[in-house]
Design a protein around this motif. Structure first.
Motif, short mmCIF file in Angstrom:
data_model
loop_
_atom_site.label_atom_id
_atom_site.label_comp_id
_atom_site.label_asym_id
_atom_site.label_seq_id
_atom_site.Cartn_x
_atom_site.Cartn_y
_atom_site.Cartn_z
N UNK A 190 0.80 -1.02 -0.07
CA UNK A 190 0.00 0.05 0.07
C UNK A 190 1.02 1.33 -0.14
N UNK A 191 0.40 2.47 -0.44
CA UNK A 191 1.32 3.62 -0.47
C UNK A 191 1.62 3.90 0.99
N UNK A 192 0.99 3.84 1.98
CA UNK A 192 1.08 3.87 3.50
C UNK A 192 0.08 3.05 4.28
N UNK A 193 0.43 2.85 5.57
CA UNK A 193 -0.36 2.18 6.34
C UNK A 193 -1.91 3.01 6.68
N UNK A 194 -1.67 4.25 6.68
CA UNK A 194 -2.78 5.11 6.82
C UNK A 194 -3.71 4.77 5.63
N UNK A 195 -3.13 4.80 4.46
CA UNK A 195 -3.91 4.61 3.05
C UNK A 195 -4.52 3.35 3.10
N UNK A 196 -3.94 2.45 3.69
CA UNK A 196 -4.58 0.84 3.70
C UNK A 196 -5.69 0.98 4.74
N UNK A 221 -9.57 -0.14 3.92
CA UNK A 221 -10.56 -0.97 4.64
C UNK A 221 -11.75 -0.35 5.23
N UNK A 222 -11.58 0.79 5.79
CA UNK A 222 -12.67 1.51 6.53
C UNK A 222 -13.74 1.90 5.24
#
Length: 191
Positions: free
Chosen positions: A127-133, A137-138
């Motif tokens: 993923x581009x970042x964990x925050x983006x992932x 998911x949300x």
């Protein structure tokens, strides 16, 4: 040059677009690749066929196959519920001159690459970042906050395996990620 097919390993944390990328490449049809049929000890669902959707094994058959070292990888996904990739399934496809694509978990991907060496290429979709992932998911709206937190924690752990893969593709833009994976696979398969 042998007529044997090669092994394509694609792994990613859940929610990173791995299945979407694989399905797009299969639809494009530019790379000769077939999915391996996984084995499981769960009972078939209505409409599922042995050897088409899964190889449906009894608990004893699955345990016997593990003991006989017949799997390239397997996992107990839930207590007592196993899924795995049989060595003979990979051989069936590659001996037929086709490339086999494995959509498997990160640890399985590392192990299969180790087992097959240069006959296999491993691609990690990140993923581009964990925050983006977490946002993806949300955005699906299919899981509660606890389930999402568990998936994100697992993804952070799995991202640590990326350096053990031959290639890492960041799925920030789906079309670009599909093109990057396609280029890697065309180069590897000589297409």
């Amino acid at each position: 040059m042998s007529d044997k097919g090669k092994i394509i390993i694609i792994s990613a944390p859940s929610g990173c677009g791995k299945s979407t990328i694989i399905n797009a490449l299969l639809r494009q049809g530019e790379i000769d690749m077939q999915f391996s049929v996984s084995a499981t000890n769960r009972p078939p669902r209505e409409g599922e066929e042995h050897g088409v959707n899964y190889y449906f094994l009894t608990d004893d058959e699955f345990r016997s196959a593990i003991a006989g070292d017949e799997f390239v990888e397997y996992e107990e996904v839930y207590p007592g519920r196993y899924y795995g990739t049989l060595k003979r399934e990979i051989a069936r496809i590659t001996d037929g001159g086709h490339n086999v694509v494995l959509d498997i978990d990160v640890k399985g991907g590392v192990n299969v690459k180790r087992m097959y060496g240069d006959q296999a290429v491993s691609v990690f979709i990140k993923p581009p970042s964990v925050a983006a992932l977490r946002q993806r998911l949300e955005g699906r709206g299919t899981e509660d906050a606890d389930a999402i937190a568990q998936r994100v924690a697992r993804a952070e752990f799995e991202i640590g395996f990326a350096p053990q893969f031959d290639h890492t593709v960041i799925n920030d833009n789906l079309d670009e990620a599909i093109t990057q994976v396609s280029d890697i696979l065309k180069s590897f398969t000589g297409r």
